[in-house]
Design an enzyme around this catalytic site. Structure first.
Site, PDB file in Angstrom:
ATOM      1  N   CYS A  86      -0.668   3.497 -10.931  1.00  5.04           N
ATOM      2  CA  CYS A  86      -1.511   2.632 -10.085  1.00  5.04           C
ATOM      3  C   CYS A  86      -3.012   2.882 -10.225  1.00  5.04           C
ATOM      4  O   CYS A  86      -3.739   2.020 -10.720  1.00  5.04           O
ATOM      5  CB  CYS A  86      -1.088   2.767  -8.632  1.00  5.04           C
ATOM      6  N   LYS A 142      -6.727  -5.107  -2.395  1.00  4.12           N
ATOM      7  CA  LYS A 142      -5.846  -4.118  -3.040  1.00  4.12           C
ATOM      8  C   LYS A 142      -6.635  -3.264  -4.049  1.00  4.12           C
ATOM      9  O   LYS A 142      -6.514  -2.038  -4.084  1.00  4.12           O
ATOM     10  CB  LYS A 142      -4.691  -4.856  -3.728  1.00  4.12           C
ATOM     11  N   PHE A 150       0.815  -1.232   0.000  1.00  5.72           N
ATOM     12  CA  PHE A 150       0.000   0.000   0.000  1.00  5.72           C
ATOM     13  C   PHE A 150       0.841   1.271   0.000  1.00  5.72           C
ATOM     14  O   PHE A 150       0.337   2.350   0.285  1.00  5.72           O
ATOM     15  CB  PHE A 150      -0.961  -0.014   1.210  1.00  5.72           C
TER      16      PHE A 150
HETATM   17  C1  UGA Z   1      -1.350   4.770  -4.885  1.00  2.43           C
HETATM   18  C2  UGA Z   1      -1.971   4.489  -3.519  1.00  2.43           C
HETATM   19  O1  UGA Z   1      -2.159   5.714  -2.820  1.00  2.43           O
HETATM   20  C3  UGA Z   1      -1.089   3.549  -2.704  1.00  2.43           C
HETATM   21  O2  UGA Z   1      -1.736   3.238  -1.464  1.00  2.43           O
HETATM   22  C4  UGA Z   1      -0.869   2.266  -3.504  1.00  2.43           C
HETATM   23  O3  UGA Z   1      -0.001   1.363  -2.818  1.00  2.43           O
HETATM   24  C5  UGA Z   1      -0.236   2.614  -4.843  1.00  2.43           C
HETATM   25  O4  UGA Z   1      -1.107   3.527  -5.554  1.00  2.43           O
HETATM   26  C6  UGA Z   1      -0.081   1.331  -5.630  1.00  2.43           C
HETATM   27  O5  UGA Z   1      -1.095   0.713  -5.973  1.00  2.43           O
HETATM   28  O6  UGA Z   1       1.046   0.872  -5.816  1.00  2.43           O
HETATM   29  P1  UGA Z   1       0.588   6.381  -5.798  1.00  2.43           P
HETATM   30  O7  UGA Z   1      -0.057   6.148  -7.113  1.00  2.43           O
HETATM   31  O8  UGA Z   1       2.048   6.154  -5.671  1.00  2.43           O
HETATM   32  O9  UGA Z   1      -0.111   5.460  -4.667  1.00  2.43           O
HETATM   33  O10 UGA Z   1       0.359   7.894  -5.368  1.00  2.43           O
HETATM   34  P2  UGA Z   1      -0.857   8.705  -4.713  1.00  2.43           P
HETATM   35  O11 UGA Z   1      -0.298   9.567  -3.668  1.00  2.43           O
HETATM   36  O12 UGA Z   1      -1.965   7.802  -4.328  1.00  2.43           O
HETATM   37  O13 UGA Z   1      -1.340   9.640  -5.909  1.00  2.43           O
HETATM   38  C7  UGA Z   1      -2.029   9.144  -7.047  1.00  2.43           C
HETATM   39  C8  UGA Z   1      -2.611  10.297  -7.832  1.00  2.43           C
HETATM   40  O14 UGA Z   1      -3.700  10.913  -7.119  1.00  2.43           O
HETATM   41  C9  UGA Z   1      -1.607  11.423  -8.137  1.00  2.43           C
HETATM   42  O15 UGA Z   1      -1.791  11.873  -9.454  1.00  2.43           O
HETATM   43  C10 UGA Z   1      -2.005  12.515  -7.142  1.00  2.43           C
HETATM   44  O16 UGA Z   1      -1.658  13.813  -7.553  1.00  2.43           O
HETATM   45  C11 UGA Z   1      -3.516  12.333  -7.098  1.00  2.43           C
HETATM   46  N1  UGA Z   1      -4.143  12.873  -5.878  1.00  2.43           N
HETATM   47  C12 UGA Z   1      -3.797  12.385  -4.664  1.00  2.43           C
HETATM   48  C13 UGA Z   1      -5.081  13.902  -6.001  1.00  2.43           C
HETATM   49  O17 UGA Z   1      -5.410  14.384  -7.107  1.00  2.43           O
HETATM   50  N2  UGA Z   1      -5.661  14.387  -4.866  1.00  2.43           N
HETATM   51  C14 UGA Z   1      -5.355  13.911  -3.624  1.00  2.43           C
HETATM   52  O18 UGA Z   1      -5.937  14.396  -2.619  1.00  2.43           O
HETATM   53  C15 UGA Z   1      -4.394  12.894  -3.521  1.00  2.43           C
END
Ligand code: UGA
Length: 426
Positions: A253, A196, A140
């Site tokens: 992801c 997941k 995660f």
């Molecule tokens: C995501 C999940 O958050 C992890 O828990 C999971 O392990 C991972 O995928 C995976 O499956 O390997 P990640 O993709 O690395 O992690 O990054 P995030 O921080 O979740 O961001 C994903 C996207 O959502 C980014 O483009 C971010 O800018 C966007 N986001 C995030 C928003 O637009 N608003 C938010 O409030 C948070």
């Protein structure tokens, strides 16, 4: 993380360039704290890396499969690398007598661990492996905070058929987390695989929800999505995390997991309307962003010089996979805009250059990037961008049109700027 906790780890990497870098203690991609940690465990020889699966498996008690599982264009999962890893592990196990556990860490759809991984191991060990354990232990961690997430996970999901495999994995993890124990979910393999996708889809859904609210707010003169998100996030039933409105979620992801989950659900006879909406809202955010740019530029982007600040899918990473920045660059280029780009990470710039080549201009400092442009678009939350103020915009830009897709600037201090922020009406 395992190696820095003192566990002897035999890593396998089949790409020559990556392998050479890792052996030198250099991370193959940018991730805060990773290189330092990698360097230590390589120097201390707790981690050795090779392209030799057989030797690595034979030297170990547990094998973790951590290969990528991207989505194909129709949303189906690409599992060829998982299959290959299982075959190689199976071959290696044919000469192993000790009880060995194979753990799938990669995100795989329900059924994959047993019907793909387990079957291939059994087949390729030619029946010589009498007894091996199989488990699914999803990850995660988030890019950008991967190391901290690994060291302090909020949860530990162990999906297995119970017995020796479950016992060994639980005691392995208990030995790693001495000071605190993450919440443990012991379940069967399919449920672990499912968790997941449900988890990532829910969080993606939360982002699409706040983006929907943001789009409604932006049509109202006095309602700011930031304040709405802060307030609703204080409700413990909602929670404040992942409620930041923006250009839509990207990365390797969420987009592919939601796509694969939709496809999976259809495959077992259910139309996942809710998940389809999550994806649809996310795809629509690109149009919302484009319309904001057209709005500040008063009708057309053709021939306009536009600066894009931030190229990766979020801050603190150089990963440009499914990055909304790259999507908007493509869309603006098709409408004949002139594009200048910046990212604080040179590797994010290199990754972008591989896609756009000489069709756009690259800058290693953001001030040069916004020099003489008609419009500046802030695409990621890098801290350096937060210092941009009205004086700098007016001094540097040809026309002070600013689109703040991540709402990182203080909109109340944008006097004299044609400023448009996500979820902020005018
Ligand atoms: C995501 C999940 O958050 C992890 O828990 C999971 O392990 C991972 O995928 C995976 O499956 O390997 P990640 O993709 O690395 O992690 O990054 P995030 O921080 O979740 O961001 C994903 C996207 O959502 C980014 O483009 C971010 O800018 C966007 N986001 C995030 C928003 O637009 N608003 C938010 O409030 C948070």
């Amino acid at each position: 993380m395992f190696a820095s906790k003192g566990i002897r780890v035999f890593g396998v990497e089949i790409e020559d360039k990556k392998l050479a870098r890792i052996r030198l203690g250099k991370a193959p991609f940018y991730e805060p704290k990773l290189e330092c940690m990698l360097n230590d465990v390589i120097n201390e020889k707790v981690l050795t890396v090779s392209n030799d699966i057989a030797t690595s498996v034979k030297a170990s008690t547990i094998s973790f499969i951590c290969v990528g599982t991207p989505a194909l264009i129709n949303g189906t999962a690409y599992t060829a690398d998982v299959v290959q890893a299982a075959k190689e592990i199976g071959r290696a196990l044919s000469t192993v007598n000790n009880y060995h556990i194979v753990v799938v860490k990669s995100s795989v759809l329900p059924g994959t661990t047993e019907s793909v991984v387990g079957k291939n191991i059994a087949m390729y060990s030619k029946g010589t492996v009498k007894d091996f354990g199989l488990a699914c232990n999803p990850e995660f961690l988030k890019q950008g905070s991967a190391i901290d997430d690994c060291f302090s996970p909020h949860i530990l999901v162990i999906g297995s058929n119970g017995g020796k495999t479950e016992e060994m994995l639980i005691s392995f993890y208990k030995s790693l987390f001495v000071q605190f124990q993450p919440e443990l979910i012991q379940t069967n393999i399919s449920t672990a695989e499912f968790i997941k996708f449900a988890n990532n889809s829910f969080v993606a859904n939360k982002i699409s929800f706040i983006n929907t609210i943001s789009n409604i707010c932006s049509r109202m003169p006095n309602v700011d999505v930031e304040i709405v998100a802060k307030a609703i996030g204080l409700d413990p039933r909602i929670g404040k995390l992942f409620l930041r409105a923006g250009p839509g979620y990207g990365g390797p992801c969420f987009p592919k997991d939601v796509a694969q989950f939709i496809n999976f659900s259809y495959g077992i006879g259910y139309d996942p309307v809710h998940l389809r909406s999550t994806r649809r809202v996310n795809e629509h955010q690109l149009t919302v962003l484009f319309d904001m740019i057209v709005d500040v530029l008063k009708g057309t982007v053709k021939g306009k010089k536009i600066a894009i600040l931030g190229l990766s899918f979020k801050n603190n990473t150089d990963d440009v996979r499914e990055s909304v920045s790259l999507k908007i660059i493509g869309k603006l280029k098709r409408k004949d805009a002139i594009i200048k780009v910046h990212d604080p990470l040179p590797t994010a710039i290199e990754n972008t250059r591989r896609i756009f080549g000489k069709r756009i201009e690259y800058y290693t400092d953001h001030i040069s990037c916004i020099m003489n442009v008609d419009c500046c678009i802030i695409m990621t939350e890098w801290s350096g961008y937060k210092d941009l103020d009205a004086i700098t915009f007016k001094k540097c830009m040809k026309k002070a049109n600013v689109v703040d897709a991540r709402r990182i600037l203080d909109h109340t201090a944008m006097d004299g700027i044609n400023y448009l922020g996500t979820g902020l009406g005018r």
